[in-house]
Design an enzyme around this catalytic site. Sequence first.
Site, mmCIF file in Angstrom:
data_model
loop_
_atom_site.group_PDB
_atom_site.id
_atom_site.type_symbol
_atom_site.label_atom_id
_atom_site.label_comp_id
_atom_site.label_asym_id
_atom_site.label_seq_id
_atom_site.Cartn_x
_atom_site.Cartn_y
_atom_site.Cartn_z
ATOM 1 C CG HIS A 83 -1.762 1.241 1.320
ATOM 2 N ND1 HIS A 83 -2.926 1.356 0.603
ATOM 3 C CD2 HIS A 83 -1.611 2.397 1.992
ATOM 4 C CE1 HIS A 83 -3.466 2.547 0.841
ATOM 5 N NE2 HIS A 83 -2.685 3.201 1.685
ATOM 6 C CG ASP A 162 -12.031 3.809 5.609
ATOM 7 O OD1 ASP A 162 -11.540 4.545 6.484
ATOM 8 O OD2 ASP A 162 -11.755 3.904 4.405
ATOM 9 N NE ARG A 169 -10.025 10.286 9.091
ATOM 10 C CZ ARG A 169 -9.158 9.519 8.443
ATOM 11 N NH1 ARG A 169 -9.528 8.350 7.929
ATOM 12 N NH2 ARG A 169 -7.910 9.914 8.286
ATOM 13 C CB SER A 184 -8.565 4.998 7.394
ATOM 14 O OG SER A 184 -8.901 5.124 6.036
ATOM 15 C CE LYS A 188 -9.095 2.234 3.317
ATOM 16 N NZ LYS A 188 -9.139 3.603 2.777
HETATM 17 N N1 URA Z 1 -5.706 6.797 2.938
HETATM 18 C C1 URA Z 1 -6.730 6.149 3.513
HETATM 19 O O1 URA Z 1 -7.223 5.156 2.988
HETATM 20 N N2 URA Z 1 -7.194 6.581 4.683
HETATM 21 C C2 URA Z 1 -6.686 7.654 5.313
HETATM 22 O O2 URA Z 1 -7.138 7.986 6.384
HETATM 23 C C3 URA Z 1 -5.625 8.330 4.699
HETATM 24 C C4 URA Z 1 -5.159 7.874 3.512
#
Ligand code: URA
Length: 435
Positions: A83, A162, A169, A184, A188
């Site tokens: 990621h 999320d 947010r 977050s 995932k």
């Molecule tokens: N990428 C995400 O998926 N979540 C965040 O909070 C920040 C970057």
Amino acid sequence: MMSITELLYKKRFGGELTSEEIRAFVQGVTKGEFADYQVSAMLMAIAINGMSARETVDLTMEMAQSGDMLDLSPISGVKVDKHSTGGVGDTTSLVLVPLLAACGVKVAKMSGRGLGFTGGTLDKLESIPGVSISMDTDRFMKVVDESGLAIIGQTAQLAPCDKVLYALRDVTSTVDVMPLIVSSILSKKLASGADVIVLDVKTGSGAMMTTVDKAMELAKTMVDIGNRTGRRFAALVTDMNQPLGRYVGNALEVEEAIDILSGRTQGELKEVSLQLGAQILRLSGKAKDAKEGYKLLSDALDRGEGLKKLAEMVKNQGGDSRAVYDTSLLPKADKTEELPSPRAGFISKIHTNMIGYAAKALGAGREKKEDPIDPAAGLIMRVRLGDFVEKGQSLATLMEGSLSRTEEAKKLLLDAIELGDAPVEKPQLIYGVIE
Ligand code: URA
Ligand code: CA
């Protein structure tokens, strides 16, 4: 059933929420049981009072379990994922995923689309004629088991909590809050099912974390929290003070990845991709250390095995794999144009986010998720930090199409690239490795 107001009261005064309380919060958010102002109040209380490591682990796990958890056990071998926190010209996945598959680990990757100034892997892949990013789960498992790789779109059922939290947010000034970013991103990744996950935390003018200190803190926290969930994590903190690769756009970035896998292109994008992969092979047990992992990947690249795996992936996903061997088959811009330097000087600073906005103005990115993009549009950077340029020398090549707002893109680029009289040092590429 505890009430949301009790949870809010507790967090408002800095209390530590129990595992049950965090579960109740996440389930309530996912089911839509709370008002947006109550969820927003909790986000702000977390922003102000923080969360312990235990609370962050619980929040991450509950968010991961708020939707489908992909079970990759039908796929043999070690399942790996990576990621990136996002940057410009950041095509590491397209370089790395085929090389990893060539080295015998399995990559069942679910990616997102790009928003804002960073392009998404899905948009890049779809610029290859015919490639589809949807596949039913059974076929996805079978393809990855047999071929070692596939990259598809995230399902709506991946960590749905999320989606709710992120949208709030975004409008309550609680995006840059450590436990919220960590939960977050990690929720995932955990829901996507991999055993080994490597994180590329970007720092600099094109990154969410502009300072090295903040990026190191995020990387360390994610590796710590990630390892507590029972999966194997590592992170790199890498430079985003200029686009990582030279090509910024969708088909353009595919072309650069192909050029790297073909051995025609060297540079920072290749280096970061191999360093990320080295950590993955180490954590997977395929290499005894990162150095050996790096060599395995680099040898696979030299033998052309990464390119072969990319062609295989394109074919499995319905695309024209000839484009991998002949990049003239990728979508091409209607028109190209050089951007001359207004003066002589050293490239002293690059506002990388603005390079991303320039590519978007040319049609390579989108503002809202339903906006169209032009797969061929974007730009090629002709300069790196520290380079000396003459007046009139090209700073960038613009690749234009019918969606292009060219004048806006030129202005953004001229503002983004600062020229100075004194030589400047090239930035470090990798600031830290968190094993
Ligand atoms: N990428 C995400 O998926 N979540 C965040 O909070 C920040 C970057
Ligand atoms: Ca080329």
